[in-house]
Design an enzyme around this catalytic site. Structure first.
Site, short mmCIF file in Angstrom:
data_model
loop_
_atom_site.label_atom_id
_atom_site.label_comp_id
_atom_site.label_asym_id
_atom_site.label_seq_id
_atom_site.Cartn_x
_atom_site.Cartn_y
_atom_site.Cartn_z
N CYS A 112 0.99 -1.20 -0.17
CA CYS A 112 -0.16 -0.22 0.25
C CYS A 112 0.80 1.10 0.05
O CYS A 112 0.27 2.39 -0.20
CB CYS A 112 -1.24 -0.03 1.25
SG CYS A 112 -1.24 -1.57 1.34
N HIS A 252 -2.95 6.16 4.31
CA HIS A 252 -3.22 5.02 3.59
C HIS A 252 -5.47 4.62 4.88
O HIS A 252 -4.97 4.66 5.88
CB HIS A 252 -2.24 4.01 3.93
CG HIS A 252 -2.70 2.59 3.12
ND1 HIS A 252 -3.81 2.49 2.33
CD2 HIS A 252 -2.67 1.48 3.98
CE1 HIS A 252 -3.95 0.68 2.04
NE2 HIS A 252 -3.51 0.27 3.63
N ASN A 282 -10.29 -1.08 2.05
CA ASN A 282 -8.27 -0.74 1.68
C ASN A 282 -7.93 -1.31 0.26
O ASN A 282 -7.75 -2.66 -0.40
CB ASN A 282 -7.74 -1.87 2.50
CG ASN A 282 -6.04 -1.81 2.52
OD1 ASN A 282 -5.25 -1.16 1.99
ND2 ASN A 282 -5.06 -2.33 3.08
O1 UT7 Z 1 -2.64 -3.55 3.42
C1 UT7 Z 1 -2.86 -4.79 4.23
C2 UT7 Z 1 -2.54 -3.86 5.93
N1 UT7 Z 1 -2.91 -4.70 6.70
C3 UT7 Z 1 -3.56 -4.45 7.86
O2 UT7 Z 1 -3.74 -2.90 8.21
C4 UT7 Z 1 -4.21 -4.83 8.77
C5 UT7 Z 1 -3.88 -4.56 10.19
N2 UT7 Z 1 -4.30 -5.23 10.79
C6 UT7 Z 1 -5.61 -5.03 11.75
O3 UT7 Z 1 -6.24 -4.59 10.70
C7 UT7 Z 1 -6.06 -5.51 12.50
O4 UT7 Z 1 -4.98 -6.07 13.19
C8 UT7 Z 1 -7.16 -7.29 11.77
C9 UT7 Z 1 -8.44 -5.85 11.61
C10 UT7 Z 1 -7.25 -7.78 10.75
C11 UT7 Z 1 -7.48 -7.77 12.90
O5 UT7 Z 1 -8.55 -7.79 14.23
P1 UT7 Z 1 -7.54 -7.98 15.70
O6 UT7 Z 1 -8.09 -7.12 16.64
O7 UT7 Z 1 -6.29 -7.92 15.48
O8 UT7 Z 1 -8.50 -9.92 15.55
P2 UT7 Z 1 -7.58 -10.59 15.73
O9 UT7 Z 1 -6.78 -10.88 14.03
O10 UT7 Z 1 -6.92 -10.96 16.42
O11 UT7 Z 1 -8.52 -12.07 15.84
C12 UT7 Z 1 -9.77 -11.63 16.61
C13 UT7 Z 1 -10.13 -12.73 16.56
C14 UT7 Z 1 -9.98 -14.45 16.23
O12 UT7 Z 1 -10.59 -15.65 16.91
P3 UT7 Z 1 -10.41 -15.97 18.18
O13 UT7 Z 1 -8.78 -17.01 17.88
O14 UT7 Z 1 -9.88 -14.55 19.13
O15 UT7 Z 1 -11.73 -17.02 18.16
C15 UT7 Z 1 -9.98 -14.37 14.26
O16 UT7 Z 1 -10.64 -15.69 14.36
O17 UT7 Z 1 -11.93 -12.56 15.54
C16 UT7 Z 1 -11.83 -13.38 14.45
N3 UT7 Z 1 -11.95 -13.15 13.02
C17 UT7 Z 1 -12.89 -12.38 12.46
N4 UT7 Z 1 -14.60 -13.29 13.06
C18 UT7 Z 1 -14.87 -12.07 12.63
C19 UT7 Z 1 -11.05 -12.97 11.62
N5 UT7 Z 1 -11.83 -12.54 11.00
C20 UT7 Z 1 -13.18 -12.27 11.11
C21 UT7 Z 1 -13.91 -12.02 10.10
N6 UT7 Z 1 -15.49 -11.99 10.79
N7 UT7 Z 1 -13.53 -11.30 9.42
#
Ligand code: UT7
Length: 325
Positions: A112, A252, A282
């Site tokens: 990005c 971004h 994004n």
């Molecule tokens: O150009 C790409 C750039 N990338 C980014 O900017 C990403 C930066 N990071 C983020 O924006 C965040 O880390 C995310 C939005 C990707 C994820 O948020 P998070 O608060 O870090 O959540 P997590 O990955 O720790 O996941 C929390 C829970 C998990 O479940 P458990 O293990 O706690 O049971 C995931 O499996 O949320 C679950 N999960 C979802 N649940 C519902 C992951 N994706 C989803 C989803 N819907 N789409």
């Protein structure tokens, strides 16, 4: 002097809402909204590919500049989702626009941050030799991502944005660009398969690894906030400005929480930060040029405004640009 002569932006028509995603994978509107701020995104039609999106944005930027493709002396395209593996999207775009046989090249793989990096390269090229350079950020992520992986698929959208740079007096001046890379962090956001270390094979096709992004979301989040805000500080220092001079920051658009955290670190109110991630998700290297175009269209930028662009991307890369309207 590097002036911005014209701005362009394009998103495909098809809207994909959070509810549309929850019908396909185990997710819901609340999770996506709370964690990312995204409500909907646009996906390209089946008959659209990267160069179609790029050409639409580029044509608008040329029109805005009052120029035709024949006036362009160089083309740079930032994308991680190219028209073909080889040659680069810039070659397809040169032909599609009917531009002269000018240098055309892609900046690929920097995620990005690609468009703001491309501004840095284009500005330096222009200062060596006055010329008009078309700079495009384009991404058609929906075609290449894994539609079954809820951790990623809900985050992305398709879009393109473009500017025309030139030595003449323009709508704005590109005062300076800073950019940097921390290659010790290649692991926090990477699509490994398809390169020489992990070539495509039967196994990667069967397992779906060919479109699997490895992402340490939390580390990406932390790095993004740190690098985007410090890049803004650096470009302000180099241009002799302070945050008080900034009319609008265009970051971004990866995630509303990241944008809010950057705003907090920079200590500016939300009305001075451009946000459209809820509408488009994004869109990789397209977010910044598309938002820049949209902000102008919506009257969020006036003559005399000092605007700062900032981005991060896989690499880990970061870049920021100072623009005086
Ligand atoms: O150009 C790409 C750039 N990338 C980014 O900017 C990403 C930066 N990071 C983020 O924006 C965040 O880390 C995310 C939005 C990707 C994820 O948020 P998070 O608060 O870090 O959540 P997590 O990955 O720790 O996941 C929390 C829970 C998990 O479940 P458990 O293990 O706690 O049971 C995931 O499996 O949320 C679950 N999960 C979802 N649940 C519902 C992951 N994706 C989803 C989803 N819907 N789409």
């Amino acid at each position: 002097m590097a002036a911005i002569l014209g701005f362009g932006g394009y998103v495909p028509e098809r809207v994909m809402t959070n509810d549309d995603w929850s019908a396909l994978v185990d997710t819901d509107d609340e999770w996506i909204t709370v964690r990312t701020g995204i409500k909907r995104r646009r996906f390209a039609a089946d008959d659209e590919a990267t160069v179609d999106l790029a050409a639409n944005a580029a044509t608008k930027a040329l029109d805005d500049a009052g120029l035709s493709a024949a006036d362009i002396d160089e083309i740079v395209v930032a994308t991680d989702t190219p028209e073909a593996y080889t040659p680069d999207t810039a070659s397809f775009l040169q032909h599609r626009l009917g531009a002269r046989e000018v240098p055309a090249y892609d900046l690929g793989g920097s995620g990005c941050a690609g468009f703001v990096q491309a501004l840095d390269v284009a500005r330096a090229r222009m200062l060596l030799e006055p010329k008009r350079i078309l700079v495009v950020g384009v991404e058609l992520i929906s075609r290449l991502m894994d539609w079954t992986d809820r951790s990623f698929c809900v985050l992305f959208g398709d879009a393109a944005g473009a500017v025309v740079l030139g030595p003449d007096t323009g709508k704005a001046e590109l005062l300076d660009v800073v950019a940097g890379t921390d290659g010790s962090q290649t692991d926090i956001l990477t699509l490994k398969t398809g390169g020489t270390r992990h070539p495509f094979n039967e196994e990667s096709l069967k397992s779906g690894a060919y479109h699997h992004l490895d992402m340490d979301g939390r580390r990406v989040f932390r790095e993004a906030v740190h690098r985007m805000s410090s890049a803004v500080g650096e470009v302000l220092e180099r241009t002799g400005r302070t945050m008080d001079d900034v009319a609008l920051v265009i970051p971004h658009q990866a995630n509303k929480r990241i944008i809010d955290a950057v705003g907090h670190k920079l200590d500016i109110t939300e009305d001075r930060v451009y946000i459209n991630v809820h509408e488009y998700g994004n869109t990789g290297s397209a977010t910044v040029p598309f938002a820049l175009w949209e902000a102008r269209e919506k009257g969020r930028i006036a003559a005399g405004d000092f605007v700062v662009l900032t981005a991060f991307g896989a690499g880990f890369h970061w870049a920021a640009a100072a623009v005086q309207f």
